[in-house]
Design a protein around this motif. Structure first.
Motif, PDB file in Angstrom:
ATOM      1  N   LEU A   1       0.844  -1.193   0.000  1.00 21.16           N
ATOM      2  CA  LEU A   1       0.000   0.000   0.000  1.00 21.16           C
ATOM      3  C   LEU A   1       0.879   1.242   0.000  1.00 21.16           C
ATOM      4  O   LEU A   1       1.720   1.422   0.884  1.00 21.16           O
ATOM      5  CB  LEU A   1      -0.915   0.007   1.227  1.00 21.16           C
ATOM      6  N   ASN A   2       0.684   2.101  -0.996  1.00 20.85           N
ATOM      7  CA  ASN A   2       1.433   3.360  -1.054  1.00 20.85           C
ATOM      8  C   ASN A   2       0.759   4.352  -0.110  1.00 20.85           C
ATOM      9  O   ASN A   2      -0.377   4.770  -0.349  1.00 20.85           O
ATOM     10  CB  ASN A   2       1.452   3.892  -2.486  1.00 20.85           C
ATOM     11  N   LEU A   3       1.441   4.712   0.973  1.00 21.33           N
ATOM     12  CA  LEU A   3       0.836   5.568   1.983  1.00 21.33           C
ATOM     13  C   LEU A   3       0.770   7.026   1.562  1.00 21.33           C
ATOM     14  O   LEU A   3       0.145   7.834   2.249  1.00 21.33           O
ATOM     15  CB  LEU A   3       1.594   5.433   3.305  1.00 21.33           C
ATOM     16  N   ARG A   4       1.369   7.364   0.427  1.00 23.61           N
ATOM     17  CA  ARG A   4       1.260   8.731  -0.081  1.00 23.61           C
ATOM     18  C   ARG A   4       0.044   8.896  -0.989  1.00 23.61           C
ATOM     19  O   ARG A   4      -0.497   9.985  -1.123  1.00 23.61           O
ATOM     20  CB  ARG A   4       2.548   9.125  -0.793  1.00 23.61           C
ATOM     21  N   THR A   5      -0.394   7.796  -1.595  1.00 26.94           N
ATOM     22  CA  THR A   5      -1.571   7.841  -2.460  1.00 26.94           C
ATOM     23  C   THR A   5      -2.764   7.089  -1.868  1.00 26.94           C
ATOM     24  O   THR A   5      -3.897   7.279  -2.311  1.00 26.94           O
ATOM     25  CB  THR A   5      -1.244   7.225  -3.820  1.00 26.94           C
ATOM     26  N   LEU A   6      -2.506   6.214  -0.906  1.00 33.27           N
ATOM     27  CA  LEU A   6      -3.519   5.383  -0.248  1.00 33.27           C
ATOM     28  C   LEU A   6      -4.218   4.433  -1.219  1.00 33.27           C
ATOM     29  O   LEU A   6      -5.394   4.107  -1.073  1.00 33.27           O
ATOM     30  CB  LEU A   6      -4.536   6.256   0.502  1.00 33.27           C
ATOM     31  N   VAL A   7      -3.478   3.981  -2.223  1.00 30.36           N
ATOM     32  CA  VAL A   7      -3.946   2.899  -3.098  1.00 30.36           C
ATOM     33  C   VAL A   7      -2.799   1.904  -3.232  1.00 30.36           C
ATOM     34  O   VAL A   7      -1.638   2.211  -2.952  1.00 30.36           O
ATOM     35  CB  VAL A   7      -4.380   3.414  -4.491  1.00 30.36           C
ATOM     36  N   TRP A   8      -3.140   0.684  -3.681  1.00 23.35           N
ATOM     37  CA  TRP A   8      -2.098  -0.311  -3.896  1.00 23.35           C
ATOM     38  C   TRP A   8      -1.106   0.219  -4.915  1.00 23.35           C
ATOM     39  O   TRP A   8      -1.493   0.786  -5.942  1.00 23.35           O
ATOM     40  CB  TRP A   8      -2.698  -1.632  -4.389  1.00 23.35           C
ATOM     41  N   ASP A   9       0.172   0.050  -4.642  1.00 23.89           N
ATOM     42  CA  ASP A   9       1.207   0.490  -5.561  1.00 23.89           C
ATOM     43  C   ASP A   9       1.302  -0.529  -6.694  1.00 23.89           C
ATOM     44  O   ASP A   9       1.767  -1.649  -6.495  1.00 23.89           O
ATOM     45  CB  ASP A   9       2.554   0.599  -4.827  1.00 23.89           C
ATOM     46  N   GLY A  10       0.824  -0.152  -7.877  1.00 25.51           N
ATOM     47  CA  GLY A  10       0.739  -1.092  -8.979  1.00 25.51           C
ATOM     48  C   GLY A  10       2.072  -1.675  -9.376  1.00 25.51           C
ATOM     49  O   GLY A  10       2.178  -2.878  -9.683  1.00 25.51           O
TER      50      GLY A  10
END
Length: 545
Positions: free
Chosen positions: A243-252
């Motif tokens: 989980l990318n905590l800067r975007t709050l979506v799974w880091d593809g």
């Protein structure tokens, strides 16, 4: 700018056994929090209008209550100490047994207005394509395990104690370097879900291809309650290295490298206040009302942050359980440059820091048995003449610092030392390690709240207060993760503000104040411990990769 995490729900609870909770001549709204831990499952049932109601929580112990699974410590025994996995069938049977006990004891489950839960972090449950269909058609005449085990594409679930993915961690670090820590909140960590999934996909490619969805234990059991697949909350999702905590979506990019097609197998990541759905009709047989709102589950550590009333910065939490953890709400998003500390989502909004010490009660129990002491004697013998003995307490593989090959190392003659000195050396060394590795948070905590089984030890609370020179508080409910889940349900579903819930359920019941005269002694011992740890072969100030 980092994104702000929306507020989420909290849980708390005392579980009413035979007394129906009534106020003003009518039933009041109750909230249920469930906690799936390493060694069992517990429930806390609360009435926000009458916090004193009820008579304690309900629990099922995996070893004592489900001996047929041969998992006395909550995991399947394996000759390799780095391999630790649990049987989801055992978890499912424990849920059926827990709810049956609550029903049979007269708990007013029909008055429950909302449910949430917490689960041991990092454990993954891999599922076939049939999972949503089976969930939507659960037969109350059968057990959960009978119906859902056939949906498992991976028969056993690696849990937070597993350390068998060092190679996969090295591969992730080689590919992404420091970006992994800066954007997911942690470097590649052996017990985290991402490396575990990568290992599974590499070693069992056919089973991985048969996997349609990969849940954390938290989202898996939220799905079971709702009768439909549930999302993952930010708090638990952050413990995956995905989980990318800067975007709050799974880091593809990270997810695609971890395993082919992984992004499409992950549940949606959502704020912790999200309502996942309504309770499945399967649970009507226990006295629940079908359709009762279920708030998305979280991890046990984010849940405990809420359960002790520490969702806002300024209060640190020390959880003294199978492992020891030190965690706190963060004023700003930043990560541990040494790579031992982690950043998760705070269910109250924003972020929380966490450091895990695997040698918690596992080490304390090993020393207690070695010294031939009862639990009462173990606590009694700690106030001894103040030697300054230290040890590296690695009785099992350690997370902080990373030690894959266990073996305690002693800075004194352990064999000839009396029990009192050995016990005190262990406890002081554990808390000094905690202070050493929490310094990256750059926070002078005015208070520390302790929870977990070992928080009952007055001697250990005294050592924590003196080492950190902070007041140490306890609260009435020791099951902080279950209480946190109930408080989250009351907040997300009932709309009750957290500060009101904290005041009613999380007020301190005891305070241990630090002795300023001990500050210099522990400052001196901290430096000695730092040098002892740095001198250990293979672990000197760097993660093993």
């Amino acid at each position: 700018m980092r994104p702000s995490l929306p507020p989420t729900s909290r849980a708390s609870g005392r579980c009413a056994r035979s007394t129906t909770l009534i106020r003003g001549g009518r039933h009041m709204a109750l909230y249920l929090g469930i906690d799936l831990s390493t060694q069992g499952v517990k429930a806390e049932l609360i009435d926000p209008e009458n916090p004193a109601a009820g008579s304690g929580g309900f629990a099922v112990g995996f070893g004592a209550d489900l001996p047929q699974y041969g998992a006395p410590e909550g995991f399947v025994p394996d000759p390799d100490p780095l391999v630790r996995a649990a049987d989801p069938a055992m978890w499912l049977d424990a849920f059926d047994l827990l709810f049956a006990r609550m029903r049979d004891a007269g708990a007013p489950l029909g008055e429950v207005a909302g449910i949430s839960g917490s689960a041991q972090q990092h454990a993954t449950v891999c599922l076939r394509e049939c999972f949503p269909r089976v969930l939507g058609n659960l037969d109350p005449g059968k057990t959960l395990a009978e119906q859902l085990v056939p949906c498992l594409s991976r028969r056993f679930s690696p849990i937070w104690m597993d350390r068998s993915t060092a190679r996969e961690c090295r591969e992730l670090e080689a590919r992404f370097g420091d970006r992994l820590r800066r954007e997911t909140g942690s470097p590649a960590v052996e017990r985290f879900a991402g490396p575990q999934i990568r290992k599974f996909a590499k070693e069992a490619p056919e089973a991985y291809r048969d996997t349609a969805a990969i849940h954390l234990a938290s989202s898996f059991f939220c799905s079971v309650l709702c009768g439909a697949p549930s999302p993952v909350d930010y708090g638990d999702g952050a413990g995956m290295n995905l989980l990318n905590l800067r975007t709050l979506v799974w880091d593809g990019e990270i997810a695609a490298f971890t395993a082919l097609g992984l992004p499409g197998r992950l549940p949606r990541a959502v704020p912790s206040a999200t309502i996942a759905g309504g309770l499945s009709g399967y649970f009507e047989k226990y006295g629940f009302r079908a359709g009762t709102p279920v708030a998305v589950w979280s991890g046990d550590n984010p849940g405990s942050l809420i359960g002790v009333g520490a969702g806002e910065p300024g209060i640190a939490v020390v959880s003294l359980g199978t492992s020891d953890t030190f965690f706190a709400a963060m004023r700003s998003f930043h990560t541990d440059p040494d790579g031992y500390g982690h950043v998760f989502g705070d269910p109250a909004g924003g972020f929380m820091s966490l450091i895990c010490f695997s040698n918690g009660s596992l080490a304390r129990e090993a020393v207690r048995k070695e010294c031939g002491l009862s639990y009462e004697a173990f606590d009694r013998v700690t106030p001894v003449p103040e030697s300054e003995h230290l040890l590296l307490p690695y009785f099992v593989p350690e997370s902080t610092p990373l030690v894959l090959e266990p073996g305690a190392e002693y800075g004194f003659d352990w064999a000839s030392a009396p029990a009192e000195e050995r016990v005190r050396a262990l406890l002081e060394s554990q808390i000094l390690s905690m202070r050493l590795h929490s310094a990256w948070q750059n926070e002078a905590f005015r208070r520390i709240r302790v929870t977990g089984g070992a928080s009952k030890s007055a001697a250990l609370r005294r050592i924590i207060a003196d080492v950190f020179q902070s007041e140490v508080e306890t609260i009435a409910v020791s099951n902080s993760a279950g209480l946190g889940a109930a408080l989250r349900a009351a907040n997300a579903i009932g709309g009750i503000p957290f500060d009101m819930l904290y005041g009613r359920f999380c007020a301190p019941v005891s305070v241990t104040r630090p002795d300023p005269a001990r500050k210099a002694r522990y400052d001196r011992m901290l430096e000695a411990y730092r040098q002892l740890e740095a001198g250990r072969s293979g672990t000197a100030a760097a993660r093993l990769r």
